[in-house]
Design an enzyme around this catalytic site. Structure first.
Site, PDB file in Angstrom:
ATOM      1  N   ARG A 126       6.242  -7.252  12.282  1.00 50.02           N
ATOM      2  CA  ARG A 126       6.436  -6.046  13.077  1.00 50.02           C
ATOM      3  C   ARG A 126       5.104  -5.459  13.543  1.00 50.02           C
ATOM      4  O   ARG A 126       5.011  -4.864  14.597  1.00 50.02           O
ATOM      5  CB  ARG A 126       7.234  -4.993  12.280  1.00 50.02           C
ATOM      6  N   ASP A 158       0.819  -1.209   0.000  1.00 50.93           N
ATOM      7  CA  ASP A 158       0.000   0.000   0.000  1.00 50.93           C
ATOM      8  C   ASP A 158       0.859   1.268   0.000  1.00 50.93           C
ATOM      9  O   ASP A 158       0.479   2.281  -0.582  1.00 50.93           O
ATOM     10  CB  ASP A 158      -0.922  -0.001   1.221  1.00 50.93           C
TER      11      ASP A 158
HETATM   12  N1  LIG Z   1      14.829   0.453  -2.173  1.00 54.81           N
HETATM   13  C1  LIG Z   1      14.107   0.952  -1.161  1.00 54.81           C
HETATM   14  N2  LIG Z   1      14.656   1.119   0.065  1.00 54.81           N
HETATM   15  C2  LIG Z   1      13.931   1.595   1.103  1.00 54.81           C
HETATM   16  N3  LIG Z   1      12.620   1.939   1.016  1.00 54.81           N
HETATM   17  C3  LIG Z   1      12.030   1.780  -0.169  1.00 54.81           C
HETATM   18  C4  LIG Z   1      12.732   1.291  -1.317  1.00 54.81           C
HETATM   19  N4  LIG Z   1      11.864   1.239  -2.355  1.00 54.81           N
HETATM   20  C5  LIG Z   1      10.665   1.708  -1.883  1.00 54.81           C
HETATM   21  N5  LIG Z   1      10.766   2.022  -0.579  1.00 54.81           N
HETATM   22  C6  LIG Z   1       9.705   2.475   0.357  1.00 54.81           C
HETATM   23  O1  LIG Z   1       9.243   1.320   1.067  1.00 54.81           O
HETATM   24  C7  LIG Z   1       8.018   1.666   1.688  1.00 54.81           C
HETATM   25  C8  LIG Z   1       7.218   0.448   2.070  1.00 54.81           C
HETATM   26  O2  LIG Z   1       6.875  -0.277   0.941  1.00 54.81           O
HETATM   27  P1  LIG Z   1       5.475  -1.045   0.791  1.00 54.81           P
HETATM   28  O3  LIG Z   1       4.366  -0.226   1.269  1.00 54.81           O
HETATM   29  O4  LIG Z   1       5.419  -1.489  -0.613  1.00 54.81           O
HETATM   30  O5  LIG Z   1       5.665  -2.311   1.733  1.00 54.81           O
HETATM   31  P2  LIG Z   1       5.020  -2.636   3.124  1.00 54.81           P
HETATM   32  O6  LIG Z   1       5.002  -1.419   3.995  1.00 54.81           O
HETATM   33  O7  LIG Z   1       5.756  -3.824   3.633  1.00 54.81           O
HETATM   34  O8  LIG Z   1       3.558  -3.114   2.707  1.00 54.81           O
HETATM   35  P3  LIG Z   1       2.083  -2.571   3.113  1.00 54.81           P
HETATM   36  O9  LIG Z   1       2.108  -1.082   2.885  1.00 54.81           O
HETATM   37  O10 LIG Z   1       1.150  -3.293   2.190  1.00 54.81           O
HETATM   38  O11 LIG Z   1       1.877  -2.932   4.545  1.00 54.81           O
HETATM   39  C9  LIG Z   1       7.337   2.594   0.695  1.00 54.81           C
HETATM   40  O12 LIG Z   1       6.870   3.721   1.362  1.00 54.81           O
HETATM   41  C10 LIG Z   1       8.455   2.983  -0.293  1.00 54.81           C
HETATM   42  O13 LIG Z   1       8.573   4.385  -0.406  1.00 54.81           O
END
Ligand SMILES: Nc1ncnc2c1ncn2[C@@H]1O[C@H](COP(=O)(O)OP(=O)(O)OP(=O)(O)O)[C@@H](O)[C@H]1O
Length: 540
Positions: A309, A196
């Site tokens: 987490r 998300d």
């Molecule tokens: N290479 C990277 N290193 C660190 N952060 C990143 C990178 N690429 C993207 N991000 C950031 O990672 C964050 C989290 O990603 P994402 O929301 O897809 O996963 P999540 O938090 O595990 O899943 P959800 O939101 O469904 O719970 C995003 O806000 C994005 O900006």
């Protein structure tokens, strides 16, 4: 929009082919391919070409060796006596699957003519994306984004002939920056493999970009926003993947890719969040102040645990929550009830925009509510996910121009456990709990209020008196904010999920208390009303 027009005078293509070892008459008329056997056992199959992903030539000798791998070879139509159609079928629980059928004819000229006709028809489905800008987040969820792309996404997009410009995100906001600076010439869709948070980055950037291109001041909460020029696709690769699940009815990856390939889109409301002076963010799923804000802030420190987490922080923050005093004003809507439906499915009548009603807004009035809250939520979609399949607000609609403001008063830990059970339940909602209030609204504001009791206890700890906002999974600060819904501002690649009328007759499920409480898993045998709350069957 976009489908080749047809009328009764359209030519009907007709020929005999061998289909699954049976001689069949094959017709093509008004976008539908039909084959029926010429002798017993009798079969008749209708395949609308809008469900076809691709068509390719094959030698009969290659058929047995054919797998889902793409055959990379130069096409020489004069040599082929067979062609294979790859098409989408719907299996259980809203999952889409790729199937195939091969048609064989002795004359290569006939085969070439059919392949050409079918390809031309598909080419005229102009709503399908030809060139995608695709962001892959290698960091979200279980850090499988890149693998998902290589294994599950790339081969399917190639099969559909979709050109893809891939950006593997290297840091937070990489997708956002790219969209703001990228030329969109030739790009007719943006998609992401991520959760998300990744999708929220993409949506925020697309809305800002569209507004900037039109010279609109996004800091003005009343400014009308233009719709971004391209639809958006989301392929689950995060921890909860709420938006993908709510749209498609599943977090299955192949389903999400096929929704993008088929190209049909649905309008998704977007909410703007402003403080006194400026825009803070746009969101698509949920904005939450209090408990889930605290969980979001604290869980970032434990990202190394992966999706677990949320369990860890969720438990700690239940124990720590002393409630947050706030004043909320709500511009309510006279749309459907948020308490008993109807639910939002494919071809949802509530989300359908009635062009004839013009710009007239439904009657509405402002109300003010003050109190101490466990959490305050502005829910834009049902927020269904694998652990809460009916969602946080089961009757919320994706494109009706409203959100559900859910107020959960400060209460005992036992009541909070009851609440969490309800969120994950398939048969009951939280709305009959005495400490829960829900309002369907067009706008709302929240003003955090100083808490004299806590100030006396610890005057130097402002963090203990106010919370933060969990905005589509990202932390947003603000103690005086205004939220407005922008109806169907974004088009999402999704045909939506179908309504499932019945659950299996008797089943055992494990209640998982949100992601927060895995230590309290209850095996529950359920054999009561087999219909989902709010299904058309249960209402009739
Ligand atoms: N290479 C990277 N290193 C660190 N952060 C990143 C990178 N690429 C993207 N991000 C950031 O990672 C964050 C989290 O990603 P994402 O929301 O897809 O996963 P999540 O938090 O595990 O899943 P959800 O939101 O469904 O719970 C995003 O806000 C994005 O900006």
């Amino acid at each position: 929009m976009g489908e080749p027009s047809g009328n009764d005078c359209d030519p009907v293509l007709l020929n005999s082919f061998i289909v699954k070892k049976q001689r069949c008459r094959v017709y093509f008329h008004r976008g539908v391919l039909i084959w029926e056997s010429e002798a017993a056992p009798y079969i008749k199959v209708k395949l609308p070409l809008k469900h076809v992903v691709g068509v390719e030539y094959e030698h009969p000798s290659e058929l047995s060796a054919f797998t889902n791998e793409i055959i990379c070879q130069e096409e020489r139509p004069e040599e082929y006596t067979s062609f294979t159609l790859h098409y989408v079928t719907q299996s259980k629980r809203s999952k889409l699957r790729l199937s195939k059928v091969t048609l064989t004819h002795a004359d290569p000229i006939q085969v070439a003519s059919w392949v050409k006709t079918i390809r031309n028809y598909i080419k005229e489905l102009t709503y399908r994306p030809r060139c995608l800008l695709l962001f892959v987040n290698p960091y979200g969820g279980k850090k499988r984004g890149q693998k998902i792309y290589e294994k599950n996404v790339k081969p399917l997009l190639a099969r559909a002939g979709i050109e893809t410009k891939v950006v593997i995100t290297q840091y937070r906001n990489h997708a956002h920056e790219t969209i703001l600076s990228q030329s969109f010439d030739g790009i007719d869709g943006v998609a992401c493999v991520g959760g998300d948070g990744t999708l929220a980055e993409v949506l925020n950037a697309l809305v800002l970009r569209a507004a900037k291109d039109k010279g609109i001041d996004t800091d003005d909460p009343h400014a009308e926003l233009p719709q971004p020029s391209v639809p958006v696709g989301v392929i689950p690769g995060g921890s909860t993947d709420t938006i993908a699940y709510t749209l498609h009815g599943t977090n299955d990856i192949q389903t999400a890719v096929l929704h993008i390939i088929l190209g049909e889109s649905s309008g998704l409301d977007i909410c703007s969040v402003h403080n006194e002076n400026s825009l803070l963010r746009y969101y698509a799923s949920m904005l939450s102040y209090g408990y889930l804000g605290d969980v979001c802030k604290s869980s970032e420190k434990f990202r190394w645990m992966g999706p677990k987490r949320y369990d860890y922080s969720g438990f700690r923050k239940i124990l720590a929550n002393r409630g947050y005093r706030s004043e909320i004003t709500i511009l309510s809507s006279d749309s459907n009830s948020p308490i008993d439906g109807p639910r939002c499915y494919r071809d949802c009548g509530t989300c359908k925009i009635d062009e004839s009603s013009g710009e007239e807004k439904p009657a509405a009035d402002w109300k003010t509510i003050k109190g101490r809250f466990f959490m305050v939520n502005g829910v834009n979609i049902s927020c269904a996910c694998a652990k809460a399949p009916n969602g946080f607000s089961p009757y919320c609609h994706i494109g009706d121009g409203c959100l559900d403001v859910i107020l959960i008063k400060h209460t005992s830990i036992i009541n909070i456990l009851r609440l969490l059970l309800r969120v994950s339940s398939k048969s009951r909602t939280m709305f009959d709990l005495p400490f829960v209030e829900v309002h369907r609204a067009q706008e709302f504001t929240l003003q955090a209020m100083p808490d004299p009791k806590l100030e006396l206890l610890d005057p130097d700890a402002p963090d203990a008196r106010t919370s933060v906002w969990n905005c589509d999974g990202e932390v947003v600060q603000g103690t005086n904010i205004k939220i407005r819904v922008r109806r169907q501002l974004i088009r999402m690649f999704s045909q939506r999920m179908e309504e499932e009328e019945h659950e299996p007759s008797c089943f055992v499920w494990t209640i998982e208390l949100l992601p927060q409480l895995p230590w309290l898993r209850v095996g529950l045998k359920y054999s009561g009303d087999k219909r989902r709350p709010g299904s058309r069957a249960s209402r009739s």
